[in-house]
Design an enzyme around this catalytic site. Structure first.
Site, PDB file in Angstrom:
ATOM      1  N   HIS A  65     -33.120   3.767  21.139  1.00 45.69           N
ATOM      2  CA  HIS A  65     -31.658   4.109  20.739  1.00 45.69           C
ATOM      3  C   HIS A  65     -31.896   4.057  19.287  1.00 45.69           C
ATOM      4  O   HIS A  65     -31.382   3.269  18.644  1.00 45.69           O
ATOM      5  CB  HIS A  65     -30.784   3.250  21.410  1.00 45.69           C
ATOM      6  CG  HIS A  65     -29.251   3.622  21.135  1.00 45.69           C
ATOM      7  ND1 HIS A  65     -28.085   3.337  22.190  1.00 45.69           N
ATOM      8  CD2 HIS A  65     -28.591   4.393  20.007  1.00 45.69           C
ATOM      9  CE1 HIS A  65     -27.043   3.939  21.535  1.00 45.69           C
ATOM     10  NE2 HIS A  65     -27.373   4.587  20.371  1.00 45.69           N
ATOM     11  N   GLU A 106     -31.266   7.462  23.592  1.00 44.55           N
ATOM     12  CA  GLU A 106     -30.013   7.296  23.939  1.00 44.55           C
ATOM     13  C   GLU A 106     -29.506   7.301  22.265  1.00 44.55           C
ATOM     14  O   GLU A 106     -30.086   7.443  21.390  1.00 44.55           O
ATOM     15  CB  GLU A 106     -29.596   5.975  24.158  1.00 44.55           C
ATOM     16  CG  GLU A 106     -30.222   5.389  25.689  1.00 44.55           C
ATOM     17  CD  GLU A 106     -29.642   4.061  26.007  1.00 44.55           C
ATOM     18  OE1 GLU A 106     -29.466   3.890  27.021  1.00 44.55           O
ATOM     19  OE2 GLU A 106     -29.495   3.176  24.924  1.00 44.55           O
ATOM     20  N   HIS A 109     -26.168  -1.928  29.867  1.00 46.68           N
ATOM     21  CA  HIS A 109     -25.325  -2.758  28.932  1.00 46.68           C
ATOM     22  C   HIS A 109     -25.086  -3.869  29.340  1.00 46.68           C
ATOM     23  O   HIS A 109     -24.281  -4.049  30.286  1.00 46.68           O
ATOM     24  CB  HIS A 109     -23.950  -1.905  28.159  1.00 46.68           C
ATOM     25  CG  HIS A 109     -23.825  -2.418  26.865  1.00 46.68           C
ATOM     26  ND1 HIS A 109     -24.443  -2.106  25.722  1.00 46.68           N
ATOM     27  CD2 HIS A 109     -23.162  -3.664  26.455  1.00 46.68           C
ATOM     28  CE1 HIS A 109     -24.004  -2.522  24.506  1.00 46.68           C
ATOM     29  NE2 HIS A 109     -23.116  -3.392  25.065  1.00 46.68           N
TER      30      HIS A 109
END
Length: 244
Positions: free
Chosen positions: A54, A81, A197
């Protein structure tokens, strides 16, 4: 008996390991220790079915060069991401997961409003799909947001699981209900289902058992922290066992 088995058996969920924290450790000292590329290759060797990164605009952990370098060596699925940027097309990962990041965000803290951002998401997703990249939209466990995602042409949604993890840590297992329902709707609409997450060794088995049609989880922070005590090879395989 056959019907019972058909109902209870579900395919193993894939584990994609987010290696941002490895890059954070490397960058804190400068140089190339730990070697991000080698760690990613080792994680695949330990059995993980994907590598996730990410990148952030300030490159405080993963750099855009890391993304290019990882593309050359990742042999499983490569997932990037973040907010859509042109370098995603350059790297051409297996999957792009669109996340509505603020520039100064420490970590992801919300899913897309897929209704308000429908036109933008639809346009971006069409570009990625034209280039052969699977698309996923990061959303809260909200049925309307899942329904909105289906209207954009996305292949999958990734459910933002912080609220589940928070409630589970307090002993409230009912926090998974919204995710169960969102998963059912996603499946009915033809969307593949990912999640991520704050998932951890403590909560992943319960989540997997209660959220149907779960294709993939992306786990980074907890997995790396757990590996400090238990070892990376061991932890990757502990997750794989819980995801069966």
């Amino acid at each position: 008996v056959f019907l019972l088995l058909k109902h209870t058996l579900s395919p193993m969920t894939k584990l994609s390991v987010n290696v941002n924290k490895i890059a954070t450790l490397r960058n804190s000292r400068g140089g190339n220790v730990p070697n991000l590329i080698k760690v990613a290759q080792d994680i695949e060797g330990f059995g993980a079915q994907g590598i996730t990164i990410h990148p952030r605009p300030d490159e405080r952990h993963i750099t855009y060069q890391d993304a290019r370098d990882l593309k050359k060596v990742v042999r499983t699925e490569f997932n990037i991401e973040g907010n859509p940027i042109s370098s995603f097309l350059e790297v051409k990962p297996t999957q792009v997961t669109l996340v509505p990041d603020a520039v100064d965000a420490i970590t992801s803290n919300a899913g897309w409003d897929t209704l308000k951002n429908k036109d933008f998401l639809k346009e971006v997703i069409a570009i990625f799909k034209t280039n052969g990249i699977r698309t996923s939209i990061f959303v809260d466990a909200n049925i309307k947001m899942v329904e909105g995602a289906a209207l954009t042409g996305a292949d999958r949604v990734e459910l933002y699981t912080e609220s589940f993890a928070h409630e589970y840590a307090k002993g409230n297992k009912n926090g998974v209900i919204a995710f169960t329902e969102a998963a059912k709707v996603a499946h009915q609409l033809g969307l593949g289902l990912n999640a991520g997450h704050d998932l951890s060794l403590d909560n992943i088995k319960y989540f997997k058992e209660n959220v149907p049609h779960l294709l993939e989880v992306s786990i980074g922070h907890a997995l790396i922290c757990e590996s400090l005590y238990l070892g990376l090879d061991n932890v990757v395989n502990m997750y794989l066992n819980k995801l069966k």
